[in-house]
Design a protein around this motif. Structure first.
Motif, PDB file in Angstrom:
ATOM      1  N   VAL A 110      -7.185  17.807   2.028  1.00  0.00           N
ATOM      2  CA  VAL A 110      -7.343  16.904   2.116  1.00  0.00           C
ATOM      3  C   VAL A 110      -8.816  15.695   1.036  1.00  0.00           C
ATOM      4  O   VAL A 110      -9.814  15.894   1.598  1.00  0.00           O
ATOM      5  CB  VAL A 110      -7.641  15.639   3.194  1.00  0.00           C
ATOM      6  N   PRO A 111      -8.538  15.233   0.333  1.00  0.00           N
ATOM      7  CA  PRO A 111      -9.897  14.176  -0.394  1.00  0.00           C
ATOM      8  C   PRO A 111     -10.582  14.557   0.157  1.00  0.00           C
ATOM      9  O   PRO A 111     -11.068  13.204   1.458  1.00  0.00           O
ATOM     10  CB  PRO A 111      -9.039  13.004  -1.245  1.00  0.00           C
ATOM     11  N   GLY A 112     -11.783  14.455  -0.334  1.00  0.00           N
ATOM     12  CA  GLY A 112     -12.983  14.088   0.819  1.00  0.00           C
ATOM     13  C   GLY A 112     -13.670  12.686   1.123  1.00  0.00           C
ATOM     14  O   GLY A 112     -13.577  12.450   2.343  1.00  0.00           O
ATOM     15  N   LEU A 113     -12.938  11.732   0.558  1.00  0.00           N
ATOM     16  CA  LEU A 113     -13.326  10.538   0.968  1.00  0.00           C
ATOM     17  C   LEU A 113     -12.206  10.091   2.031  1.00  0.00           C
ATOM     18  O   LEU A 113     -12.056   8.542   2.703  1.00  0.00           O
ATOM     19  CB  LEU A 113     -12.810   9.264  -0.863  1.00  0.00           C
ATOM     20  N   LEU A 114     -10.796  11.040   2.123  1.00  0.00           N
ATOM     21  CA  LEU A 114     -10.213  10.730   3.014  1.00  0.00           C
ATOM     22  C   LEU A 114     -10.426  11.149   4.740  1.00  0.00           C
ATOM     23  O   LEU A 114      -9.484  11.517   5.303  1.00  0.00           O
ATOM     24  CB  LEU A 114      -8.623  10.547   2.883  1.00  0.00           C
ATOM     25  N   GLN A 115     -11.190  12.114   4.628  1.00  0.00           N
ATOM     26  CA  GLN A 115     -11.776  13.128   5.657  1.00  0.00           C
ATOM     27  C   GLN A 115     -11.984  13.111   6.733  1.00  0.00           C
ATOM     28  O   GLN A 115     -12.675  12.245   5.987  1.00  0.00           O
ATOM     29  CB  GLN A 115     -12.530  14.323   5.414  1.00  0.00           C
ATOM     30  N   THR A 116     -11.823  13.616   7.698  1.00  0.00           N
ATOM     31  CA  THR A 116     -12.780  12.825   8.852  1.00  0.00           C
ATOM     32  C   THR A 116     -13.505  13.782   9.395  1.00  0.00           C
ATOM     33  O   THR A 116     -13.362  14.973   8.236  1.00  0.00           O
ATOM     34  CB  THR A 116     -11.102  12.911  10.215  1.00  0.00           C
ATOM     35  N   PRO A 117     -14.255  13.525  10.117  1.00  0.00           N
ATOM     36  CA  PRO A 117     -15.655  14.194  10.507  1.00  0.00           C
ATOM     37  C   PRO A 117     -15.308  15.784  11.011  1.00  0.00           C
ATOM     38  O   PRO A 117     -15.637  16.449  10.451  1.00  0.00           O
ATOM     39  CB  PRO A 117     -16.178  13.558  11.994  1.00  0.00           C
ATOM     40  N   GLY A 118     -14.426  16.151  11.898  1.00  0.00           N
ATOM     41  CA  GLY A 118     -13.649  16.745  12.285  1.00  0.00           C
ATOM     42  C   GLY A 118     -13.229  17.857  10.822  1.00  0.00           C
ATOM     43  O   GLY A 118     -13.363  19.637  11.267  1.00  0.00           O
ATOM     44  N   TYR A 119     -12.360  17.248  10.460  1.00  0.00           N
ATOM     45  CA  TYR A 119     -11.775  18.420   9.181  1.00  0.00           C
ATOM     46  C   TYR A 119     -12.889  18.521   8.249  1.00  0.00           C
ATOM     47  O   TYR A 119     -12.950  19.870   7.612  1.00  0.00           O
ATOM     48  CB  TYR A 119     -10.581  17.491   8.649  1.00  0.00           C
ATOM     49  N   ALA A 120     -13.506  17.283   7.960  1.00  0.00           N
ATOM     50  CA  ALA A 120     -14.750  17.996   7.234  1.00  0.00           C
ATOM     51  C   ALA A 120     -15.902  18.575   7.453  1.00  0.00           C
ATOM     52  O   ALA A 120     -16.205  19.354   6.645  1.00  0.00           O
ATOM     53  CB  ALA A 120     -15.843  16.702   6.511  1.00  0.00           C
ATOM     54  N   ARG A 121     -16.233  19.186   8.426  1.00  0.00           N
ATOM     55  CA  ARG A 121     -16.928  20.272   9.922  1.00  0.00           C
ATOM     56  C   ARG A 121     -16.593  21.801   9.461  1.00  0.00           C
ATOM     57  O   ARG A 121     -17.089  22.317   8.933  1.00  0.00           O
ATOM     58  CB  ARG A 121     -17.284  19.239  10.880  1.00  0.00           C
ATOM     59  N   ALA A 122     -14.733  22.126   9.504  1.00  0.00           N
ATOM     60  CA  ALA A 122     -14.817  22.289   9.517  1.00  0.00           C
ATOM     61  C   ALA A 122     -14.376  23.118   8.142  1.00  0.00           C
ATOM     62  O   ALA A 122     -14.097  24.799   7.524  1.00  0.00           O
ATOM     63  CB  ALA A 122     -12.810  22.628   9.947  1.00  0.00           C
ATOM     64  N   VAL A 123     -14.120  22.488   7.082  1.00  0.00           N
ATOM     65  CA  VAL A 123     -14.080  22.255   5.414  1.00  0.00           C
ATOM     66  C   VAL A 123     -15.577  23.156   5.393  1.00  0.00           C
ATOM     67  O   VAL A 123     -15.999  23.953   4.533  1.00  0.00           O
ATOM     68  CB  VAL A 123     -13.684  21.475   4.661  1.00  0.00           C
ATOM     69  N   SER A 125     -18.077  24.348   7.091  1.00  0.00           N
ATOM     70  CA  SER A 125     -18.304  25.265   7.534  1.00  0.00           C
ATOM     71  C   SER A 125     -17.741  26.721   7.017  1.00  0.00           C
ATOM     72  O   SER A 125     -18.661  27.973   7.065  1.00  0.00           O
ATOM     73  CB  SER A 125     -18.304  25.516   9.163  1.00  0.00           C
ATOM     74  N   GLY A 126     -16.616  26.668   6.246  1.00  0.00           N
ATOM     75  CA  GLY A 126     -15.947  27.789   5.610  1.00  0.00           C
ATOM     76  C   GLY A 126     -17.251  28.571   4.094  1.00  0.00           C
ATOM     77  O   GLY A 126     -16.534  29.292   4.063  1.00  0.00           O
ATOM     78  N   GLU A 127     -18.242  27.456   4.069  1.00  0.00           N
ATOM     79  CA  GLU A 127     -19.139  28.316   3.207  1.00  0.00           C
ATOM     80  C   GLU A 127     -19.490  29.567   3.325  1.00  0.00           C
ATOM     81  O   GLU A 127     -20.396  29.423   4.057  1.00  0.00           O
ATOM     82  CB  GLU A 127     -20.197  26.827   2.037  1.00  0.00           C
ATOM     83  N   PRO A 128     -19.791  30.674   3.119  1.00  0.00           N
ATOM     84  CA  PRO A 128     -20.521  31.829   2.757  1.00  0.00           C
ATOM     85  C   PRO A 128     -22.079  31.420   3.419  1.00  0.00           C
ATOM     86  O   PRO A 128     -22.990  31.250   3.017  1.00  0.00           O
ATOM     87  CB  PRO A 128     -19.979  32.318   1.846  1.00  0.00           C
ATOM     88  N   GLY A 129     -22.393  32.488   3.991  1.00  0.00           N
ATOM     89  CA  GLY A 129     -23.755  31.641   4.771  1.00  0.00           C
ATOM     90  C   GLY A 129     -24.715  29.799   5.833  1.00  0.00           C
ATOM     91  O   GLY A 129     -25.812  30.425   5.820  1.00  0.00           O
ATOM     92  N   VAL A 130     -23.840  29.847   5.461  1.00  0.00           N
ATOM     93  CA  VAL A 130     -24.799  27.943   5.559  1.00  0.00           C
ATOM     94  C   VAL A 130     -24.803  27.886   7.278  1.00  0.00           C
ATOM     95  O   VAL A 130     -23.905  28.545   7.954  1.00  0.00           O
ATOM     96  CB  VAL A 130     -23.802  27.170   5.116  1.00  0.00           C
ATOM     97  N   SER A 131     -25.871  27.288   7.390  1.00  0.00           N
ATOM     98  CA  SER A 131     -26.806  26.798   8.673  1.00  0.00           C
ATOM     99  C   SER A 131     -25.781  25.926   9.327  1.00  0.00           C
ATOM    100  O   SER A 131     -25.235  25.106   8.549  1.00  0.00           O
ATOM    101  CB  SER A 131     -27.932  27.082   8.188  1.00  0.00           C
ATOM    102  N   MET A 132     -26.014  26.296  10.263  1.00  0.00           N
ATOM    103  CA  MET A 132     -25.060  24.512  11.121  1.00  0.00           C
ATOM    104  C   MET A 132     -25.431  23.960  10.985  1.00  0.00           C
ATOM    105  O   MET A 132     -24.995  22.188  10.464  1.00  0.00           O
ATOM    106  CB  MET A 132     -24.775  25.120  12.852  1.00  0.00           C
ATOM    107  N   GLU A 133     -26.924  23.936  10.639  1.00  0.00           N
ATOM    108  CA  GLU A 133     -28.108  22.757  10.574  1.00  0.00           C
ATOM    109  C   GLU A 133     -27.440  21.947   9.050  1.00  0.00           C
ATOM    110  O   GLU A 133     -27.213  20.572   8.624  1.00  0.00           O
ATOM    111  CB  GLU A 133     -29.027  22.256   9.892  1.00  0.00           C
ATOM    112  N   ARG A 134     -27.191  22.805   7.796  1.00  0.00           N
ATOM    113  CA  ARG A 134     -26.983  22.412   6.317  1.00  0.00           C
ATOM    114  C   ARG A 134     -25.484  21.340   6.495  1.00  0.00           C
ATOM    115  O   ARG A 134     -25.624  20.467   5.626  1.00  0.00           O
ATOM    116  CB  ARG A 134     -26.918  23.190   5.799  1.00  0.00           C
ATOM    117  N   VAL A 135     -24.648  22.381   7.703  1.00  0.00           N
ATOM    118  CA  VAL A 135     -23.258  21.434   7.399  1.00  0.00           C
ATOM    119  C   VAL A 135     -23.146  20.486   8.142  1.00  0.00           C
ATOM    120  O   VAL A 135     -22.581  19.376   7.318  1.00  0.00           O
ATOM    121  CB  VAL A 135     -22.043  22.582   8.394  1.00  0.00           C
TER     122      VAL A 135
END
Length: 274
Positions: A110-123, A125-135
């Protein structure tokens, strides 16, 4: 300037830290007293005042409330949240805010400008090694960009999404249910259109990656091209023309608006029943 003082002109984060310290000192509050009032740790408050940590929106709002302010800190939030974006993306956030029309194609998400918080957070969080703070920092920046739809005259936003986007269960069934409900709500916005490109089309010219075309008033148009690493932003006429032709070719295969809405509603029912 003392060695322990910030140069407010050095960065938006430094400006925020210096302003917070100035206001706190003017009210004769110690760092510890402010921390107790806003229910954050003194170490975090100190790090934010030194511009070594970036505050979340909740932190800024609590400071505004507890210090009895009228926007002195919250007005700086857009600058801080933009800084939360990767450096290569910051030029695009400026273009995005100035655009009269944004045309986007997304084959995967889904385009970033149309993403909900839950969807965006899941996307994110998929970056390898990313911290929750950075997410959470990146999430705040992404949601801040969506405020452009609340302007008195927002840009026209024309989104093409591949039907596979609706089938990919990012974040699970509940997150997808909320996301699809949000898409349907956004389709009622007078300046937002969403069209679905059916899976039956098979191969299209857009399967190699997503992109956004920004039409700017009185300036060259610009495009943002997604890549596996860092995205690319360019206003070269040849690139803009080529991407615009690709967008038109993809749109020719897309469902009409009313059919696209029905496709999204059908997928919503499937997620509701899971």
């Amino acid at each position: 300037m003392a060695s322990n003082e910030l140069d407010p002109a050095s960065s938006p984060l430094a400006l925020f830290g210096a302003e917070l310290r100035r206001i706190r000192s003017a009210q004769n509050l110690t760092l510890e007293q402010l921390a107790e009032r806003i229910m954050f740790s003194p170490s975090l408050v100190g790090a934010i005042e030194r511009a070594t940590r970036r505050p979340g929106r909740d932190f800024v709002e609590r400071c505004e409330e507890e210090l009895g302010l009228s926007g002195e800190l919250i007005r700086l939030w857009p600058l801080i949240s933009k800084e939360s974006s990767p450096k290569w993306f910051r030029s695009w956030t400026r273009i995005e805010q100035e655009a009269r029309t944004l045309r986007t194609w997304e084959p995967l998400l889904v385009p970033g400008l149309l993403q909900t918080p839950g969807y965006a957070r899941a996307v994110l969080s998929g970056e390898p090694g990313v911290s929750m703070e950075r997410v959470e920092e990146m999430l705040e920046a992404r949601l801040q960009r969506q405020i452009l739809f609340q302007r008195q005259t927002p840009p026209m936003f024309q989104a093409l999404i591949d039907e596979s986007v609706l089938h990919r269960p990012i974040g699970g069934a509940e997150v997808m249910r909320q996301q699809l409900e949000h898409l349907l709500k956004q389709m009622a916005h007078p300046r937002i259109t969403i069209q679905v490109v059916p899976l039956a089309v098979g191969s299209t010219t857009g399967l190699l990656g997503g992109f956004v075309i920004a039409q700017l008033g009185g300036a060259h148009d610009a495009v943002y091209l997604e890549t596996a690493n860092n995205g690319q932003v360019t206003d070269r006429m040849d690139d803009v023309d080529a991407v615009s032709l690709r967008y038109d070719a993809i749109r020719a295969w897309a469902h009409p608006l009313h059919v696209s809405e029905n496709v999204i509603r059908e997928m919503l029912v499937k997620y509701e029943n899971r």
